[in-house]
Scaffold this motif. Structure first.
Motif, mmCIF file in Angstrom:
data_model
loop_
_atom_site.group_PDB
_atom_site.id
_atom_site.type_symbol
_atom_site.label_atom_id
_atom_site.label_comp_id
_atom_site.label_asym_id
_atom_site.label_seq_id
_atom_site.Cartn_x
_atom_site.Cartn_y
_atom_site.Cartn_z
ATOM 1 N N ASN A 97 -21.210 -7.975 57.679
ATOM 2 C CA ASN A 97 -20.355 -8.739 56.782
ATOM 3 C C ASN A 97 -21.134 -9.771 55.968
ATOM 4 O OD1 ASN A 97 -17.743 -8.887 55.737
ATOM 5 N ND2 ASN A 97 -17.210 -10.663 56.980
ATOM 6 N N LEU A 98 -22.421 -9.506 55.768
ATOM 7 C CA LEU A 98 -23.256 -10.376 54.935
ATOM 8 C C LEU A 98 -23.342 -9.744 53.546
ATOM 9 C CD1 LEU A 98 -26.056 -11.079 57.573
ATOM 10 C CD2 LEU A 98 -24.185 -12.611 56.909
ATOM 11 N N LEU A 99 -22.193 -9.696 52.884
ATOM 12 C CA LEU A 99 -22.096 -8.936 51.648
ATOM 13 C C LEU A 99 -22.878 -9.581 50.503
ATOM 14 C CD1 LEU A 99 -18.329 -7.911 51.817
ATOM 15 C CD2 LEU A 99 -20.325 -6.565 52.473
ATOM 16 N N SER A 100 -22.887 -10.899 50.450
ATOM 17 C CA SER A 100 -23.656 -11.570 49.392
ATOM 18 C C SER A 100 -25.148 -11.291 49.547
ATOM 19 C CB SER A 100 -23.398 -13.081 49.418
ATOM 20 O OG SER A 100 -22.061 -13.367 49.078
ATOM 21 N N ASP A 101 -25.629 -11.308 50.799
ATOM 22 C CA ASP A 101 -27.036 -10.969 51.043
ATOM 23 C C ASP A 101 -27.310 -9.513 50.671
ATOM 24 O OD1 ASP A 101 -27.490 -13.518 51.982
ATOM 25 O OD2 ASP A 101 -27.269 -12.975 54.098
ATOM 26 N N GLY A 102 -26.354 -8.639 50.983
ATOM 27 C CA GLY A 102 -26.505 -7.235 50.630
ATOM 28 C C GLY A 102 -26.570 -7.041 49.124
ATOM 29 N N LEU A 103 -25.730 -7.770 48.396
ATOM 30 C CA LEU A 103 -25.752 -7.691 46.935
ATOM 31 C C LEU A 103 -27.087 -8.173 46.392
ATOM 32 C CD1 LEU A 103 -24.428 -7.319 44.152
ATOM 33 C CD2 LEU A 103 -23.437 -9.605 44.407
ATOM 34 N N ASN A 104 -27.577 -9.304 46.901
ATOM 35 C CA ASN A 104 -28.848 -9.840 46.414
ATOM 36 C C ASN A 104 -30.002 -8.884 46.688
ATOM 37 O OD1 ASN A 104 -27.873 -12.254 45.305
ATOM 38 N ND2 ASN A 104 -27.893 -13.278 47.291
ATOM 39 N N LEU A 105 -30.025 -8.277 47.871
ATOM 40 C CA LEU A 105 -31.092 -7.333 48.183
ATOM 41 C C LEU A 105 -31.000 -6.103 47.269
ATOM 42 C CD1 LEU A 105 -33.499 -6.374 49.797
ATOM 43 C CD2 LEU A 105 -31.945 -5.609 51.606
ATOM 44 N N THR A 106 -29.793 -5.634 47.004
ATOM 45 C CA THR A 106 -29.624 -4.486 46.108
ATOM 46 C C THR A 106 -30.149 -4.803 44.718
ATOM 47 O OG1 THR A 106 -27.636 -3.839 47.339
ATOM 48 C CG2 THR A 106 -27.960 -2.827 45.182
ATOM 49 N N LEU A 107 -29.835 -5.992 44.210
ATOM 50 C CA LEU A 107 -30.323 -6.388 42.887
ATOM 51 C C LEU A 107 -31.846 -6.537 42.905
ATOM 52 C CD1 LEU A 107 -27.559 -8.972 41.918
ATOM 53 C CD2 LEU A 107 -27.772 -6.593 41.153
ATOM 54 N N ASP A 108 -32.404 -7.030 44.013
ATOM 55 C CA ASP A 108 -33.864 -7.106 44.146
ATOM 56 C C ASP A 108 -34.486 -5.716 44.057
ATOM 57 O OD1 ASP A 108 -33.828 -9.852 44.474
ATOM 58 O OD2 ASP A 108 -33.939 -9.773 46.670
ATOM 59 N N PHE A 110 -33.388 -3.055 42.504
ATOM 60 C CA PHE A 110 -33.422 -2.575 41.120
ATOM 61 C C PHE A 110 -34.592 -3.194 40.366
ATOM 62 C CE2 PHE A 110 -28.961 -1.325 41.842
ATOM 63 C CZ PHE A 110 -28.996 -0.059 41.289
ATOM 64 N N HIS A 111 -34.903 -4.452 40.657
ATOM 65 C CA HIS A 111 -36.062 -5.101 40.040
ATOM 66 C C HIS A 111 -37.353 -4.411 40.490
ATOM 67 C CE1 HIS A 111 -38.568 -8.297 38.392
ATOM 68 N NE2 HIS A 111 -39.193 -8.364 39.566
ATOM 69 N N PHE A 112 -37.458 -4.088 41.788
ATOM 70 C CA PHE A 112 -38.647 -3.394 42.294
ATOM 71 C C PHE A 112 -38.822 -2.040 41.601
ATOM 72 C CE2 PHE A 112 -37.663 -5.522 46.635
ATOM 73 C CZ PHE A 112 -38.187 -6.723 46.182
ATOM 74 N N MET A 113 -37.720 -1.377 41.279
ATOM 75 C CA MET A 113 -37.764 -0.065 40.640
ATOM 76 C C MET A 113 -38.125 -0.146 39.159
ATOM 77 S SD MET A 113 -34.659 2.313 42.049
ATOM 78 C CE MET A 113 -33.358 1.098 41.847
ATOM 79 N N GLY A 114 -38.085 -1.342 38.598
ATOM 80 C CA GLY A 114 -38.299 -1.473 37.158
ATOM 81 C C GLY A 114 -37.054 -1.166 36.357
ATOM 82 N N GLU A 115 -35.884 -1.230 37.009
ATOM 83 C CA GLU A 115 -34.592 -0.991 36.362
ATOM 84 C C GLU A 115 -33.673 -2.175 36.659
ATOM 85 O OE1 GLU A 115 -33.894 1.508 34.446
ATOM 86 O OE2 GLU A 115 -35.515 2.917 34.853
ATOM 87 N N PRO A 116 -34.023 -3.365 36.161
ATOM 88 C CA PRO A 116 -33.285 -4.574 36.562
ATOM 89 C C PRO A 116 -31.811 -4.524 36.181
ATOM 90 C CG PRO A 116 -34.703 -5.014 34.674
ATOM 91 C CD PRO A 116 -35.065 -3.656 35.162
ATOM 92 N N MET A 117 -30.994 -5.064 37.084
ATOM 93 C CA MET A 117 -29.562 -5.210 36.849
ATOM 94 C C MET A 117 -29.251 -6.698 36.684
ATOM 95 S SD MET A 117 -28.222 -2.151 36.922
ATOM 96 C CE MET A 117 -26.571 -1.984 37.560
ATOM 97 N N PRO A 118 -28.259 -7.045 35.883
ATOM 98 C CA PRO A 118 -27.991 -8.466 35.581
ATOM 99 C C PRO A 118 -27.418 -9.207 36.778
ATOM 100 C CG PRO A 118 -26.261 -7.087 34.678
ATOM 101 C CD PRO A 118 -27.320 -6.151 35.190
ATOM 102 N N ARG A 119 -27.734 -10.474 36.856
ATOM 103 C CA ARG A 119 -27.137 -11.370 37.860
ATOM 104 C C ARG A 119 -26.146 -12.333 37.202
ATOM 105 N NH1 ARG A 119 -30.297 -11.396 42.804
ATOM 106 N NH2 ARG A 119 -32.185 -10.153 42.536
ATOM 107 N N ASP A 161 -28.910 6.507 44.154
ATOM 108 C CA ASP A 161 -28.566 6.027 45.498
ATOM 109 C C ASP A 161 -28.200 4.553 45.485
ATOM 110 O OD1 ASP A 161 -28.873 8.423 46.872
ATOM 111 O OD2 ASP A 161 -30.998 8.083 47.293
ATOM 112 N N PHE A 162 -29.006 3.752 44.792
ATOM 113 C CA PHE A 162 -28.758 2.311 44.799
ATOM 114 C C PHE A 162 -27.599 1.922 43.872
ATOM 115 C CE2 PHE A 162 -33.012 2.440 46.662
ATOM 116 C CZ PHE A 162 -32.805 1.622 47.763
ATOM 117 N N LEU A 163 -27.337 2.729 42.859
ATOM 118 C CA LEU A 163 -26.127 2.503 42.065
ATOM 119 C C LEU A 163 -24.882 2.720 42.914
ATOM 120 C CD1 LEU A 163 -27.149 4.192 38.690
ATOM 121 C CD2 LEU A 163 -26.637 1.761 39.033
#
Length: 336
Positions: A97-108, A110-119, A161-163
């Motif tokens: 139930n650490l959904l905010s942490d999960g969201l932040n890691l997912t956005l991280d 996308f950055h690692f992949m070179g396909e950044p998503m907006p925050r 997968d990450f989308l």
């Protein structure tokens, strides 16, 4: 002997005997050498650790899963080595139930992949992706989409997968902006990269998350049926993913034009296929959708209660307490 342990673990996992799979994988890691394996047999050691983290997650051993995935992150040489354990880590956070942490890691990620998503200003990006997706689909006929050759690209599959992960977190957090953005991005991926094997999920998301929410139900049904046609072509190669798409269609789209009872059997078969292929996390994530369908279709309350109790037991067995809480109110309503 090492390879035999991996084969035994795969067989156990297909039978959902996840604890047995863990034992085989741990034995393989010991044979490779807990530390020496990373230096002397990197590829095999990586494969064992990635699989072990996944099995530990499926068994609800979330602390152990986190430690195993940490070993991959520390020893992996590139993002491709680490991508699968990042996904498993996100699932761990979600189910704690650490959904905010999960969201932040997912956005991280996308950055690692070179396909950044907006925050920030996410809805601005939603509008932009919507216009791109609509332009592509308006100029592409059904026949044209079906005729496109399938592009096999590991980078596209990883991004997809990450989308999907972002969409699930957006749904659980009631972040409609991220749910829409990830759904639309799945469609624009086809326009930019070509028709990938799971493109049918993208058109399904267009039907549900976009057209359905806009109350354009004829269009939603149209793209839902198109998704079914695309999915049928991949049924033999990725049956679990196809089953998930069918479950989504019969739970969220089909009832807009047809009575829920007509799709009850097809939805039940789709969930059983996911169980049979060991897709436990998806089954548990979508359980509330299946229970809602049973209720809306007018099934006897005793039957709905029995199914609800089976899923409640599975949530506890696999320590998926976020989903237990989501379904608990429905369970209590049936008891009342």
């Amino acid at each position: 002997l090492v390879d035999l342990n991996y084969q035994a673990a795969e067989l156990a996992a297909r039978r959902t005997a996840f604890f047995s799979a863990i034992e085989y994988l741990q034995m393989g890691i010991l044979l490779l050498g807990v530390e020496a394996g990373w230096m002397n047999q990197f590829d095999r050691t990586l494969k064992f650790h990635v699989a072990l983290a996944r099995m530990q997650y499926c068994c609800g051993l979330l602390d152990e899963c986190w430690d195993t995935s940490e070993a991959v992150i520390q020893n992996g040489k590139c993002f491709a080595d680490k991508s699968r354990v990042y996904r498993t880590r996100i699932l761990c956070l979600m189910h704690n139930n650490l959904l905010s942490d999960g969201l932040n890691l997912t956005l991280d990620v996308f950055h690692f992949m070179g396909e950044p998503m907006p925050r920030r200003f996410v809805m601005f990006h939603v509008v932009r992706e919507f216009l791109k997706a609509r332009k592509f689909l308006n100029r592409t006929s059904d026949e044209g989409l079906l005729a496109l050759p399938v592009v096999h690209d590991e980078n596209i599959e990883t991004q997809f997968d990450f989308l999907q992960q972002l969409a699930e977190i957006g749904f659980l957090m009631s972040r409609v902006d991220y749910l829409l953005l990830s759904s639309l991005r799945c469609v624009t991926l086809i326009a930019e990269k070509g028709k990938y094997p799971r493109s049918f999920v993208a058109t399904q998301l267009w039907a549900w998350a976009v057209k359905g929410q806009m109350c354009e139900f004829d269009e939603a049904m149209h793209y839902g049926m198109l998704s079914n046609t695309l999915a049928e072509r991949q049924k033999d190669s990725i049956p679990g993913v196809v089953a998930r798409m069918f479950a989504h269609f019969y739970s969220y789209v089909h009832h807009w034009k047809r009575p829920p009872r007509e799709s009850l059997r097809a939805n039940s078969d789709a969930f059983q296929t996911m169980w049979n292929h060991g897709d436990v996390d998806t089954v548990l994530l979508e359980a509330v959708m299946y229970l809602n369908h049973l209720f809306a279709a007018g099934e006897p309350l005793q039957k709905v209660l029995a199914v609800c109790e089976r899923y409640s037991e599975a949530f506890v067995d696999y320590q998926q307490m976020t989903h237990w809480h989501i379904c608990s109110s429905q369970h209590q309503a049936i008891l009342n």
